[in-house]
Design a protein around this motif. Structure first.
Motif, short mmCIF file in Angstrom:
data_model
loop_
_atom_site.label_atom_id
_atom_site.label_comp_id
_atom_site.label_asym_id
_atom_site.label_seq_id
_atom_site.Cartn_x
_atom_site.Cartn_y
_atom_site.Cartn_z
N MET A 163 -8.59 -1.46 1.64
CA MET A 163 -9.34 -1.48 0.40
C MET A 163 -10.70 -2.14 0.59
N ASN A 164 -11.76 -1.46 0.06
CA ASN A 164 -13.05 -2.12 0.04
C ASN A 164 -13.19 -2.88 -1.28
N LYS A 165 -14.37 -3.47 -1.50
CA LYS A 165 -14.55 -4.32 -2.68
C LYS A 165 -14.31 -3.57 -3.99
N GLN A 166 -14.86 -2.32 -4.09
CA GLN A 166 -14.69 -1.57 -5.35
C GLN A 166 -13.23 -1.22 -5.60
N GLU A 167 -12.57 -0.78 -4.53
CA GLU A 167 -11.15 -0.43 -4.69
C GLU A 167 -10.34 -1.66 -5.08
N THR A 168 -10.71 -2.80 -4.49
CA THR A 168 -9.99 -4.03 -4.84
C THR A 168 -10.21 -4.36 -6.31
N ALA A 169 -11.45 -4.16 -6.78
CA ALA A 169 -11.74 -4.45 -8.20
C ALA A 169 -10.87 -3.56 -9.08
N ALA A 170 -10.74 -2.28 -8.72
CA ALA A 170 -9.91 -1.35 -9.51
C ALA A 170 -8.45 -1.78 -9.45
N TYR A 171 -8.04 -2.22 -8.27
CA TYR A 171 -6.64 -2.67 -8.07
C TYR A 171 -6.37 -3.90 -8.92
N SER B 18 11.81 -1.96 5.20
CA SER B 18 11.20 -2.55 3.99
C SER B 18 10.90 -4.03 4.22
N THR B 19 10.83 -4.77 3.15
CA THR B 19 10.83 -6.25 3.12
C THR B 19 9.60 -6.94 3.72
N VAL B 20 9.15 -6.46 4.91
CA VAL B 20 8.06 -7.17 5.59
C VAL B 20 6.76 -7.20 4.75
N PRO B 21 6.29 -6.06 4.21
CA PRO B 21 5.04 -6.13 3.43
C PRO B 21 5.18 -7.06 2.21
N GLU B 22 6.33 -6.97 1.53
CA GLU B 22 6.54 -7.82 0.34
C GLU B 22 6.57 -9.30 0.75
N ASN B 23 7.21 -9.57 1.89
CA ASN B 23 7.29 -10.96 2.36
C ASN B 23 5.90 -11.50 2.68
N ILE B 24 5.07 -10.69 3.31
CA ILE B 24 3.72 -11.16 3.70
C ILE B 24 2.92 -11.52 2.46
N VAL B 25 2.97 -10.64 1.46
CA VAL B 25 2.21 -10.90 0.22
C VAL B 25 2.77 -12.13 -0.51
N HIS C 92 8.41 2.33 -0.37
CA HIS C 92 8.44 2.03 1.05
C HIS C 92 7.18 2.53 1.74
N CYS C 93 6.92 1.94 2.88
CA CYS C 93 5.79 2.34 3.71
C CYS C 93 5.82 3.85 4.00
N TYR C 94 7.03 4.37 4.28
CA TYR C 94 7.14 5.78 4.71
C TYR C 94 6.89 6.77 3.58
N GLU C 95 6.77 6.28 2.33
CA GLU C 95 6.51 7.22 1.24
C GLU C 95 5.05 7.67 1.22
N GLY C 96 4.25 7.03 2.08
CA GLY C 96 2.93 7.57 2.36
C GLY C 96 1.78 7.01 1.56
N GLN C 97 2.06 6.12 0.62
CA GLN C 97 0.95 5.54 -0.12
C GLN C 97 0.47 4.25 0.55
N PRO C 98 -0.71 3.77 0.17
CA PRO C 98 -1.17 2.53 0.80
C PRO C 98 -0.19 1.38 0.53
N LEU C 99 -0.15 0.42 1.43
CA LEU C 99 0.77 -0.72 1.26
C LEU C 99 0.45 -1.51 0.00
N SER C 100 -0.80 -1.39 -0.49
CA SER C 100 -1.15 -2.11 -1.74
C SER C 100 -0.23 -1.63 -2.88
N GLN C 101 0.22 -0.38 -2.81
CA GLN C 101 1.16 0.15 -3.82
C GLN C 101 2.55 -0.45 -3.62
#
Ligand code: HPA
Length: 295
Positions: free
Chosen positions: A9-17, A226-233, A97-106
């Motif tokens: 994510m760049n700054k604008q995408e982060t703002a939208a997020y 699963s689990t790892v991205p959620e744990n990091i955040v 999940h990561c494998y569903e193909g969307q960015p990890l931010s989702q």
């Protein structure tokens, strides 16, 4: 060959997020008050947990602005506000999940929203395949650590200060006190509780024999998607994590045997009663801890 572009994510995408997070946060704070400081993500096959607790309110993910809906069988897509042993808790049945193909931010959006709502403790559960002959199908394993083999990280990209440190410490990603409580409860209730490290892979295919051998060599006891991205955040946001894997299949006992999603879901259900009893005791004890720590 076209190069794979990793989306950050760049700054604008982060703002939208951040606007999405705020809408989601506002919706949930209007529906549930006061918002409990504990939440659980129920992994594949654990959807039935809702029958065992006193549900105060259920909200389909589709009603919560921007909550990601999983396309996977065995993942309900529901947020429940429940009372478990006099302790209020949010239970998320289903995750992206990561494998569903969307960015990890989702994938991590629900954790970020709960973090903004003041979450203090997150219980992450998952089905996992064992790489260790002493950890067998039907076991529950308390995650002591993880290895991120997703080759993606939800913190990549612009990172506003309110989310926490840019370079979070990960020396105790699965909180030691929470693990000790889980182990004490397991002992009291005669529930065998194994301990070990979780390797998080992107999936969605199960592992080849060479991958199983590699994962064992690098120190993983179980493997999952699963689990790892959620744990990091959660760690970035200062949320304490308890991680529990329920073992649905073993790569160690029968090397080269076939793994299927149906087997994973079916075997995950076998762990149900033990898991509920463990959580029951944990919720009882966690109330004392929160009182002691004035949460
Ligand atoms: N590999 C990856 N993910 C899993 C497995 C496995 O064997 N079992 C359950 N989730």
């Amino acid at each position: 060959m076209t190069p794979i572009r990793r989306k950050k994510m760049n700054k604008q995408e982060t703002a939208a997020y951040r606007i999405k997070l705020e809408e989601s946060r506002r919706f949930l704070s209007g529906e549930i008050a006061p918002f409990p400081p504990i939440a659980m993500v129920a992994g594949s096959g654990l959807g039935g947990i809702l029958d065992k607790v006193r549900v105060i309110k259920k909200i389909d993910f589709s009603r919560i602005p921007f909550f990601p809906i999983s396309s996977v069988k065995g993942h309900k897509g529901q947020l429940a506000f429940a009372s478990w042993n006099k302790q209020n808790i949010i239970i998320l049945s289903g995750r992206k999940h990561c494998y569903e193909g969307q960015p990890l931010s989702q994938v991590v959006l629900p954790v970020r929203v709960l973090g903004l709502l003041g979450l203090k403790i997150l219980i992450l559960t998952n089905a996992a395949g064992s790489l260790n002959p002493y950890i067998i199908p039907g076991d529950i394993m308390c995650i002591t650590d993880h290895i991120n083999l997703m080759f993606r990280n939800p913190l990549i990209g612009f990172s506003p200060e309110e989310w926490g440190p840019r370079f979070p410490d990960m020396s105790d990603p699965y909180d030691k006190t929470l693990r000790e409580i889980a182990l004490e409860v397991a002992l009291e209730r005669n529930i065998p509780l194994k301990q070990g490290a979780y390797a998080g892979l992107p999936g969605p295919n199960y592992e080849t024999r060479a991958e199983v051998s590699f994962l064992g060599t690098i120190g993983a006891d179980v493997v999952g998607m699963s689990t790892v991205p959620e744990n990091i955040v959660a760690n970035q946001m200062g949320i304490r994590v308890l991680g529990l894997s329920y073992i649905s299949n073993s790569h160690a006992l029968k090397p080269g045997s076939i793994t299927s999603h149906e087997e994973v879901i079916q075997n995950a259900k076998l762990v149900g009663d033990k898991f509920i009893s463990l959580m029951d005791g944990f919720m009882e004890r966690i109330g004392d801890l929160m009182m002691k720590e004035n949460v």
